[in-house]
Design an enzyme around this catalytic site. Structure first.
Site, PDB file in Angstrom:
ATOM      1  N   HIS A   1       0.841  -1.205   0.000  1.00  0.00           N
ATOM      2  CA  HIS A   1       0.000   0.000   0.000  1.00  0.00           C
ATOM      3  C   HIS A   1       0.877   1.257   0.000  1.00  0.00           C
ATOM      4  O   HIS A   1       0.580   2.229  -0.687  1.00  0.00           O
ATOM      5  CB  HIS A   1      -0.884   0.043   1.252  1.00  0.00           C
ATOM      6  CG  HIS A   1      -1.892  -1.061   1.361  1.00  0.00           C
ATOM      7  ND1 HIS A   1      -1.971  -1.896   2.447  1.00  0.00           N
ATOM      8  CD2 HIS A   1      -2.874  -1.465   0.515  1.00  0.00           C
ATOM      9  CE1 HIS A   1      -2.965  -2.756   2.282  1.00  0.00           C
ATOM     10  NE2 HIS A   1      -3.520  -2.533   1.109  1.00  0.00           N
TER      11      HIS A   1
ATOM     12  N   LYS B   1     -17.403  -6.598   7.324  1.00  0.00           N
ATOM     13  CA  LYS B   1     -16.131  -7.273   7.620  1.00  0.00           C
ATOM     14  C   LYS B   1     -15.838  -7.202   9.114  1.00  0.00           C
ATOM     15  O   LYS B   1     -16.326  -6.315   9.800  1.00  0.00           O
ATOM     16  CB  LYS B   1     -14.977  -6.605   6.862  1.00  0.00           C
ATOM     17  CG  LYS B   1     -14.823  -7.066   5.413  1.00  0.00           C
ATOM     18  CD  LYS B   1     -13.502  -6.573   4.837  1.00  0.00           C
ATOM     19  CE  LYS B   1     -13.256  -7.083   3.433  1.00  0.00           C
ATOM     20  NZ  LYS B   1     -11.994  -6.581   2.872  1.00  0.00           N
TER      21      LYS B   1
ATOM     22  N   ARG C   1      -2.110  -5.709  -8.389  1.00  0.00           N
ATOM     23  CA  ARG C   1      -0.973  -6.559  -8.027  1.00  0.00           C
ATOM     24  C   ARG C   1      -0.705  -7.615  -9.082  1.00  0.00           C
ATOM     25  O   ARG C   1       0.416  -7.924  -9.408  1.00  0.00           O
ATOM     26  CB  ARG C   1      -1.242  -7.240  -6.677  1.00  0.00           C
ATOM     27  CG  ARG C   1      -1.202  -6.302  -5.508  1.00  0.00           C
ATOM     28  CD  ARG C   1      -1.745  -6.949  -4.282  1.00  0.00           C
ATOM     29  NE  ARG C   1      -3.140  -7.329  -4.483  1.00  0.00           N
ATOM     30  CZ  ARG C   1      -3.863  -8.025  -3.643  1.00  0.00           C
ATOM     31  NH1 ARG C   1      -3.334  -8.466  -2.536  1.00  0.00           N
ATOM     32  NH2 ARG C   1      -5.131  -8.290  -3.892  1.00  0.00           N
TER      33      ARG C   1
ATOM     34  N   SER D   1      -3.045  -7.950   3.141  1.00  0.00           N
ATOM     35  CA  SER D   1      -3.180  -7.766   4.591  1.00  0.00           C
ATOM     36  C   SER D   1      -3.467  -9.102   5.274  1.00  0.00           C
ATOM     37  O   SER D   1      -2.980  -9.363   6.376  1.00  0.00           O
ATOM     38  CB  SER D   1      -4.294  -6.764   4.891  1.00  0.00           C
ATOM     39  OG  SER D   1      -4.000  -5.536   4.275  1.00  0.00           O
TER      40      SER D   1
HETATM   41  N1  COA Z   1      -0.208  -3.968  -1.838  1.00  0.00           N
HETATM   42  C1  COA Z   1      -0.512  -4.925  -0.957  1.00  0.00           C
HETATM   43  N2  COA Z   1      -1.760  -5.392  -0.770  1.00  0.00           N
HETATM   44  C2  COA Z   1      -2.725  -4.846  -1.508  1.00  0.00           C
HETATM   45  C3  COA Z   1      -2.471  -3.847  -2.444  1.00  0.00           C
HETATM   46  C4  COA Z   1      -1.153  -3.394  -2.588  1.00  0.00           C
HETATM   47  N3  COA Z   1      -0.818  -2.443  -3.455  1.00  0.00           N
HETATM   48  N4  COA Z   1      -3.630  -3.517  -3.034  1.00  0.00           N
HETATM   49  C5  COA Z   1      -4.579  -4.283  -2.475  1.00  0.00           C
HETATM   50  N5  COA Z   1      -4.026  -5.088  -1.561  1.00  0.00           N
HETATM   51  C6  COA Z   1      -4.719  -6.106  -0.773  1.00  0.00           C
HETATM   52  C7  COA Z   1      -5.207  -5.613   0.553  1.00  0.00           C
HETATM   53  O1  COA Z   1      -4.228  -5.781   1.549  1.00  0.00           O
HETATM   54  C8  COA Z   1      -6.414  -6.477   0.790  1.00  0.00           C
HETATM   55  O2  COA Z   1      -6.019  -7.692   1.353  1.00  0.00           O
HETATM   56  P1  COA Z   1      -7.042  -8.573   2.220  1.00  0.00           P
HETATM   57  O3  COA Z   1      -8.171  -8.954   1.314  1.00  0.00           O
HETATM   58  O4  COA Z   1      -6.197  -9.693   2.625  1.00  0.00           O
HETATM   59  O5  COA Z   1      -7.487  -7.699   3.370  1.00  0.00           O
HETATM   60  C9  COA Z   1      -6.957  -6.748  -0.623  1.00  0.00           C
HETATM   61  O6  COA Z   1      -5.874  -6.491  -1.489  1.00  0.00           O
HETATM   62  C10 COA Z   1      -8.088  -5.861  -1.053  1.00  0.00           C
HETATM   63  O7  COA Z   1      -7.968  -4.702  -0.363  1.00  0.00           O
HETATM   64  P2  COA Z   1      -8.388  -3.239  -0.630  1.00  0.00           P
HETATM   65  O8  COA Z   1      -7.634  -2.654  -1.741  1.00  0.00           O
HETATM   66  O9  COA Z   1      -8.243  -2.568   0.685  1.00  0.00           O
HETATM   67  O10 COA Z   1      -9.820  -3.379  -1.112  1.00  0.00           O
HETATM   68  P3  COA Z   1     -11.145  -3.731  -0.370  1.00  0.00           P
HETATM   69  O11 COA Z   1     -11.734  -4.804  -1.193  1.00  0.00           O
HETATM   70  O12 COA Z   1     -11.009  -3.959   1.072  1.00  0.00           O
HETATM   71  O13 COA Z   1     -11.929  -2.364  -0.527  1.00  0.00           O
HETATM   72  C11 COA Z   1     -12.876  -0.534  -1.801  1.00  0.00           C
HETATM   73  C12 COA Z   1     -11.986  -1.732  -1.778  1.00  0.00           C
HETATM   74  C13 COA Z   1     -12.809   0.274  -0.520  1.00  0.00           C
HETATM   75  C14 COA Z   1     -12.372   0.345  -2.910  1.00  0.00           C
HETATM   76  C15 COA Z   1     -14.321  -1.000  -2.120  1.00  0.00           C
HETATM   77  O14 COA Z   1     -14.702  -2.038  -1.254  1.00  0.00           O
HETATM   78  C16 COA Z   1     -15.328   0.122  -2.034  1.00  0.00           C
HETATM   79  O15 COA Z   1     -15.315   1.019  -2.820  1.00  0.00           O
HETATM   80  N6  COA Z   1     -16.244   0.049  -1.088  1.00  0.00           N
HETATM   81  C17 COA Z   1     -17.269   1.048  -0.875  1.00  0.00           C
HETATM   82  C18 COA Z   1     -18.624   0.576  -1.395  1.00  0.00           C
HETATM   83  C19 COA Z   1     -18.806   0.896  -2.845  1.00  0.00           C
HETATM   84  O16 COA Z   1     -18.681   2.022  -3.279  1.00  0.00           O
HETATM   85  N7  COA Z   1     -19.129  -0.129  -3.624  1.00  0.00           N
HETATM   86  C20 COA Z   1     -19.419   0.014  -5.036  1.00  0.00           C
HETATM   87  C21 COA Z   1     -18.181  -0.102  -5.852  1.00  0.00           C
HETATM   88  S1  COA Z   1     -18.472  -1.308  -7.069  1.00  0.00           S
END
Ligand code: COA
Length: 164
Positions: A17, A41, A90, A128
């Site tokens: 991140h 979650k 990724r 994560s």
């Molecule tokens: N390096 C390391 N890990 C990474 C990474 C990076 N560059 N990019 C993503 N990840 C990992 C995270 O650690 C996480 O791991 P985990 O699943 O083990 O916890 C996973 O990838 C996904 O994480 P994240 O990027 O935090 O995405 P998310 O799925 O938790 O949330 C949002 C993404 C917040 C953008 C999305 O859920 C959202 O927009 N929610 C709001 C509701 C909404 O608007 N929905 C409609 C959209 S369709």
């Protein structure tokens, strides 16, 4: 002016991140890291703890703000006056989900563009959940997260153990 949002759960923030954050700070005039409070979650860290940790590890950049949010990402982006959403890719496995999400967000709010940064190769395997799993088995997580996160995870020792 580019005001960008980098949204995520950050439970916890990893070097992957931080790689995206560093590069986004260089691209945008202002970067808002949006920390998702997702009631569906059960995160290890509360949203307040995740915000505090992120503030702690991003102090070297002056054009960054860490802001919690819940609900729709585009509503948060509009509220913050942001015109760009940044997401990290990724591997090819991230692509389908990210494509769907960016297309949905584009329909909901056409003025907001999503841009993708490819995660540094050295972090392309990282998540994560991996960090939490390695920590739960007493493994060394110093390759994955900054010292501050290691300390905060130590405090959660009991909760991490119960993941398994
Ligand atoms: N390096 C390391 N890990 C990474 C990474 C990076 N560059 N990019 C993503 N990840 C990992 C995270 O650690 C996480 O791991 P985990 O699943 O083990 O916890 C996973 O990838 C996904 O994480 P994240 O990027 O935090 O995405 P998310 O799925 O938790 O949330 C949002 C993404 C917040 C953008 C999305 O859920 C959202 O927009 N929610 C709001 C509701 C909404 O608007 N929905 C409609 C959209 S369709």
């Amino acid at each position: 002016m580019i005001k960008a949002i980098y949204p995520g759960s950050f439970d916890p923030v990893t070097y992957g991140h931080l790689d995206i954050i560093k590069r986004s700070c260089a691209l945008a005039d202002e970067l808002i890291v949006g920390v998702l409070n997702n009631p569906a979650k059960s995160p290890l860290f509360s949203v307040k703890e995740r915000v505090n940790i992120l503030e702690n590890v991003t102090g070297q950049w002056s054009n960054i703000r860490i802001v919690p949010f819940e609900g729709l990402l585009v509503d948060f982006a509009n509220k913050m006056g942001a015109n760009v959403i940044v997401r990290g890719l990724r591997a090819i496995t991230d692509f389908e989900y990210e494509l769907t999400m960016s297309q949905t967000n584009h329909i909901l709010s056409p003025d907001i563009e999503t841009i993708f940064l490819t995660t540094g190769l050295e972090y392309s395997y990282l998540s994560s959940s991996t960090v939490k799993e390695v920590a739960a088995f007493g493994g060394d997580i110093s390759h994955f997260v900054p010292e501050v996160v290691i300390k905060e995870m130590d405090k959660k020792r009991g909760s991490i153990d119960s993941i398994n």
